[in-house]
Design an enzyme around this catalytic site. Structure first.
Site, PDB file in Angstrom:
ATOM      1  N   ALA A  71       0.846  -1.199   0.000  1.00 34.62           N
ATOM      2  CA  ALA A  71       0.000   0.000   0.000  1.00 34.62           C
ATOM      3  C   ALA A  71       0.878   1.244   0.000  1.00 34.62           C
ATOM      4  O   ALA A  71       1.977   1.236   0.560  1.00 34.62           O
ATOM      5  CB  ALA A  71      -0.882  -0.002   1.238  1.00 34.62           C
ATOM      6  N   GLY A 116       0.960  -5.511   0.456  1.00 36.93           N
ATOM      7  CA  GLY A 116      -0.125  -5.733  -0.505  1.00 36.93           C
ATOM      8  C   GLY A 116       0.370  -6.257  -1.845  1.00 36.93           C
ATOM      9  O   GLY A 116      -0.395  -6.900  -2.574  1.00 36.93           O
ATOM     10  N   GLU A 119       0.498  -9.807  -1.357  1.00 35.92           N
ATOM     11  CA  GLU A 119      -0.883 -10.299  -1.223  1.00 35.92           C
ATOM     12  C   GLU A 119      -1.572 -10.405  -2.587  1.00 35.92           C
ATOM     13  O   GLU A 119      -2.394 -11.289  -2.806  1.00 35.92           O
ATOM     14  CB  GLU A 119      -1.649  -9.388  -0.265  1.00 35.92           C
ATOM     15  CG  GLU A 119      -1.121  -9.534   1.171  1.00 35.92           C
ATOM     16  CD  GLU A 119      -1.714  -8.518   2.125  1.00 35.92           C
ATOM     17  OE1 GLU A 119      -1.398  -7.320   1.975  1.00 35.92           O
ATOM     18  OE2 GLU A 119      -2.499  -8.907   3.008  1.00 35.92           O
ATOM     19  N   GLU A 139       4.173  -5.283   7.259  1.00 38.30           N
ATOM     20  CA  GLU A 139       3.171  -4.390   7.862  1.00 38.30           C
ATOM     21  C   GLU A 139       3.319  -4.265   9.375  1.00 38.30           C
ATOM     22  O   GLU A 139       3.003  -3.233   9.949  1.00 38.30           O
ATOM     23  CB  GLU A 139       1.751  -4.883   7.533  1.00 38.30           C
ATOM     24  CG  GLU A 139       1.330  -4.660   6.083  1.00 38.30           C
ATOM     25  CD  GLU A 139       1.631  -5.841   5.177  1.00 38.30           C
ATOM     26  OE1 GLU A 139       2.565  -6.627   5.493  1.00 38.30           O
ATOM     27  OE2 GLU A 139       0.936  -5.982   4.154  1.00 38.30           O
TER      28      GLU A 139
END
Ligand code: CO8
Length: 265
Positions: A71, A116, A119, A139
């Site tokens: 992100a 992300g 992910e 994270e």
């Protein structure tokens, strides 16, 4: 306007024969950090591929340095809880558009796949990594934890204790480790990642799109269902394929000792 004719700012779309759609995440100055625009644009392109009868297989890639670094922290750092929740709505919408896409997806990973970014890779069906790729879910170092499905998909690809180790420590790991723990299908030299992805895509593109779609759906469902319900769903999808031209063609080709020509009908 079709996704094929649009100009995107944070993504690039290209096509390779036979029927391969390529989504490139393209914010190279920020290691392809994922912001709202990249989420919207990648969703639109993935949805375009999903419904495009010409597309048989999808490759998702970044650039030389990064698949994606997660992100965009410069944007999300100021979110309140409700904005964070709205952001994750879009994240999940895009990640599920990858995971549930009618077409098989191949992640071609060069460089960094963090947060992300990893992910998104975990939502792809097949993952090919460069030997210089670096993976991680850092994270925890930001006072949060993976929110794009990482807590769900990492343990399903690797194991619960391995997922907890990397989610709790935030440590990066290399491509060889990603292969060893089951996150990627193969590791190839960095300059051969796209060739390997295209080779795999071309192999899959020759199969029946209908059979691929149903096989993918059945496998994805196995992650969320008890075995009996999953086998029942498999049975329905399997028998449904007997109403397709592709099933007739595939079996006729076998009996006539020739290669099948699947049309996706
Ligand atoms: N967000 C915003 N900008 C970033 C990000 C990021 N995730 N990663 C790198 N950048 C930017 C840097 O700020 C820098 O910008 P500028 O030149 O303007 O200062 C530029 O990219 C280059 O970065 P560095 O100078 O830090 O370069 P290094 O080579 O030293 O380090 C790293 C590269 C290792 C990638 C380092 O920048 C880093 O650790 N980045 C953060 C990685 C991270 O923590 N990712 C997780 C983010 S949180 C998350 O993903 C939650 C998931 C939920 C949403 C999922 C969306 C799909």
């Amino acid at each position: 306007m079709s996704y094929r004719d649009k100009q995107y700012e944070t993504c690039l779309v290209s096509f390779e024969e036979p029927g391969i759609g390529i989504l490139q995440l393209n914010r190279p100055k920020a290691y392809n950090a994922v912001n709202l625009q990249l989420l919207d644009e990648s969703y639109e392109i993935m949805e375009g591929f999903h419904y495009d009868p010409e597309i048989r297989v999808i490759i998702i890639k970044g650039n030389e340095n990064a698949f994606a670094a997660g992100a965009d922290i410069k944007v999300v750092n100021s979110y309140n809880a409700f904005q964070a929740r709205d952001f994750l709505d879009k994240v999940h919408k895009t990640v599920f558009m990858i995971e549930d896409n009618h077409k098989p997806t191949i992640a071609a990973v060069n460089g960094l796949a963090l947060g992300g970014g990893l992910e998104m890779v975990l939502a792809c069906d097949i993952r090919i990594a460069a030997d210089n790729a670096t993976f991680g879910l850092p994270e925890i170092n930001l006072g949060i934890f993976p929110g794009a499905g990482g807590t769900q998909r990492f343990p399903r690809s690797a194991s619960i204790c391995i997922a907890k180790e990397y989610i709790f420590t935030g440590e990066f790991f290399d491509a060889a480790t990603a292969y060893r723990i089951g996150l990627v299908n193969k590791v190839v030299p960095a300059n051969e990642v796209m060739d390997a992805a295209l080779k795999m895509a071309k192999k899959i593109a020759k199969k029946s799109p209908l059979a691929l779609r149903e096989a993918k759906n059945a496998i994805n469902m196995s992650m969320n269902m008890d075995i009996k319900s999953g086998c029942r769903a498999e049975q329905i999808a399997w028998s449904m394929l007997f109403s397709s031209e592709d099933q007739k063609e595939g079996m006729a080709a076998f009996l006539e000792n020739r290669k099948a020509e699947f049309k996706g009908r």
